[in-house]
Enzyme design. Structure first.
Site, mmCIF file in Angstrom:
data_model
loop_
_atom_site.group_PDB
_atom_site.id
_atom_site.type_symbol
_atom_site.label_atom_id
_atom_site.label_comp_id
_atom_site.label_asym_id
_atom_site.label_seq_id
_atom_site.Cartn_x
_atom_site.Cartn_y
_atom_site.Cartn_z
ATOM 1 C CG LEU A 14 -1.874 -1.149 1.261
ATOM 2 C CD1 LEU A 14 -2.872 -0.692 2.569
ATOM 3 C CD2 LEU A 14 -2.847 -1.061 -0.017
ATOM 4 C CG HIS A 15 2.546 2.211 -3.682
ATOM 5 N ND1 HIS A 15 2.398 2.893 -4.660
ATOM 6 C CD2 HIS A 15 2.566 0.894 -4.172
ATOM 7 C CE1 HIS A 15 1.823 2.269 -5.920
ATOM 8 N NE2 HIS A 15 1.933 1.172 -5.567
ATOM 9 C CB ALA A 16 1.803 7.390 -3.104
ATOM 10 C CD GLU A 87 0.213 -0.810 -7.708
ATOM 11 O OE1 GLU A 87 0.784 -1.664 -7.170
ATOM 12 O OE2 GLU A 87 0.285 0.439 -7.575
#
Length: 87
Positions: A14-16, A87
């Site tokens: 869980l990145h930006a 993604e």
């Protein structure tokens, strides 16, 4: 109140970008929505809280939805996790 375990399928965790998607989604619902990771409950409307949690790819988190539109919120969140946030 609904609780469900979900796996972070995207390798980068869980990145930006996924966090922004989650925060925007949570903002559309009246229900209280939390993500529980490493025994810490984080409001899904908190960008900094989610980024600070350091959720890695492959991790299991618990999502808790509580409120009048909890089922719709949980369904949409489940779909995001299932698709790896695109993604």
């Amino acid at each position: 109140m609904l609780k469900e375990q979900m796996v972070v399928k995207n390798a980068t965790g869980l990145h930006a970008r996924p966090v922004t998607t989650l925060v925007k989604l949570a903002g559309r619902y009246k229900s209280s929505i939390e993500l529980v990771y490493n025994d810490k409950a984080i409001k899904l409307k908190s960008m900094m809280g989610l980024l600070g949690a350091g959720v890695k790819g492959g991790s299991t988190v618990e999502i808790i939805c509580d409120g009048e539109d909890e089922q719709a919120a949980m369904d949409e969140i489940r779909e995001l996790f299932a698709t790896g946030f695109g993604e």
